[in-house]
Scaffold this active site. Structure first.
Site, short mmCIF file in Angstrom:
data_model
loop_
_atom_site.label_atom_id
_atom_site.label_comp_id
_atom_site.label_asym_id
_atom_site.label_seq_id
_atom_site.Cartn_x
_atom_site.Cartn_y
_atom_site.Cartn_z
CB THR A 78 -7.16 -6.96 9.45
OG1 THR A 78 -7.54 -8.04 8.60
CG2 THR A 78 -7.63 -5.65 8.85
NE ARG A 83 -6.39 -13.07 4.57
CZ ARG A 83 -6.95 -11.86 4.64
NH1 ARG A 83 -6.79 -11.00 3.66
NH2 ARG A 83 -7.66 -11.50 5.70
CE1 TYR A 103 -9.16 -3.56 0.46
CE2 TYR A 103 -8.56 -1.42 -0.44
CZ TYR A 103 -8.22 -2.56 0.27
OH TYR A 103 -6.95 -2.71 0.77
CG HIS A 150 -4.75 -6.53 -0.61
ND1 HIS A 150 -5.99 -6.68 -0.02
CD2 HIS A 150 -4.75 -7.35 -1.70
CE1 HIS A 150 -6.70 -7.54 -0.73
NE2 HIS A 150 -5.98 -7.96 -1.76
CD GLU A 195 -8.11 -9.27 -4.11
OE1 GLU A 195 -6.94 -9.62 -3.87
OE2 GLU A 195 -8.98 -9.14 -3.22
CG ASN A 239 -3.45 -2.79 7.01
OD1 ASN A 239 -3.36 -2.25 5.92
ND2 ASN A 239 -4.44 -3.62 7.32
CE LYS A 283 -3.79 -2.45 2.30
NZ LYS A 283 -4.63 -2.53 3.52
NE ARG A 292 -1.73 -6.12 6.99
CZ ARG A 292 -2.83 -6.70 6.51
NH1 ARG A 292 -3.37 -7.73 7.13
NH2 ARG A 292 -3.38 -6.26 5.39
CG PHE A 351 -13.24 0.74 7.67
CD1 PHE A 351 -12.68 0.25 6.50
CD2 PHE A 351 -13.90 -0.15 8.51
CE1 PHE A 351 -12.77 -1.09 6.16
CE2 PHE A 351 -14.00 -1.51 8.18
CZ PHE A 351 -13.43 -1.97 7.00
P1 DAT Z 1 -7.42 -7.40 5.12
O1 DAT Z 1 -6.63 -6.28 4.50
O2 DAT Z 1 -6.66 -8.02 6.28
O3 DAT Z 1 -7.91 -8.41 4.13
P2 DAT Z 1 -10.14 -6.38 5.17
O4 DAT Z 1 -10.28 -6.91 3.79
O5 DAT Z 1 -11.18 -6.75 6.18
O6 DAT Z 1 -8.72 -6.76 5.80
O7 DAT Z 1 -10.09 -4.80 5.12
C1 DAT Z 1 -9.38 -4.14 4.09
C2 DAT Z 1 -8.62 -2.99 4.67
O8 DAT Z 1 -9.54 -2.05 5.25
C3 DAT Z 1 -7.69 -3.36 5.83
O9 DAT Z 1 -6.45 -3.83 5.37
C4 DAT Z 1 -7.57 -2.07 6.55
C5 DAT Z 1 -8.95 -1.47 6.40
N1 DAT Z 1 -9.77 -1.81 7.57
C6 DAT Z 1 -10.32 -3.02 7.87
N2 DAT Z 1 -10.99 -2.98 9.03
C7 DAT Z 1 -10.88 -1.70 9.47
C8 DAT Z 1 -11.35 -1.00 10.62
N3 DAT Z 1 -12.10 -1.62 11.55
N4 DAT Z 1 -11.01 0.31 10.75
C9 DAT Z 1 -10.27 0.94 9.81
N5 DAT Z 1 -9.79 0.34 8.70
C10 DAT Z 1 -10.09 -0.96 8.54
MG MG Z 2 -9.28 -8.20 2.58
#
Ligand code: DAT
Ligand code: MG
Length: 151
Positions: free
Chosen positions: A93, A87, A51, A117, A128, A114, A11, A104, A59
């Protein structure tokens, strides 16, 4: 049988902080094979698609602004059980819940910064990869290395 593939993305914070090499190194040293790599500016259009499952989350707008803050490095990695193991290499996350030794867990603190991805299933990975690499990825053989990594 075709090898499993996953989409890994550094990212904008990871690119600006100079952690691209470190993240590549984790996947390379593990034994996985790189089949595509690009540095590119993101767009709202690509991110909305990438996304799409999260568009109703509170968020989401913050996430999109963060992802638009600079270029990203997108990669496709290939190998046995790469989606799940990729992962695990990234960590949780929430970086504070990520074990030391994960990317991370070692390099970041807040969920909104974080670093990286990784696709969460084989189906997401396929979606993707075609989204970020519409022209496809490379198929190539590591003639000598493959037999040193796999039984
Ligand atoms: P990951 O990236 O571990 O697959 P995700 O797909 O649930 O997680 O979410 C995508 C991204 O969105 C994640 O890397 C960071 C952001 N995110 C997820 N949960 C969040 C939260 N509770 N508050 C803020 N940002 C969040
Ligand atoms: Mg994800």
């Amino acid at each position: 049988m075709a090898e499993e593939r996953t989409y890994i993305m550094v990212k904008p914070d990871g690119v600006e902080r100079g952690l691209v090499g470190e993240i590549i190194k984790r996947f390379e040293s593990k034994g996985y094979k790189l089949v595509a790599l690009q540095l590119l500016p993101t767009s709202r259009e690509l991110l909305n698609e990438h996304y799409c499952d999260l568009k109703d989350k509170p968020f989401f707008p913050k996430l999109i602004n963060y992802m638009l803050s600079g270029p990203v490095v997108g990669m496709v990695w290939e190998g046995k059980d790469i989606v799940k193991t990729g992962r695990r290499l990234l960590g949780e996350t929430d970086p504070l819940k990520s074990a030391p030794g994960t990317i991370r867990g070692d390099y970041c603190i807040d969920v909104g910064k974080n670093l990286c991805h990784g696709s969460d299933s084989v189906e997401s990975a396929q979606r993707e990869i075609s989204l970020w690499f519409p022209n496809g990825v490379l198929s190539w053989e590591r003639h000598n290395v493959h037999k040193l990594i796999y039984e």
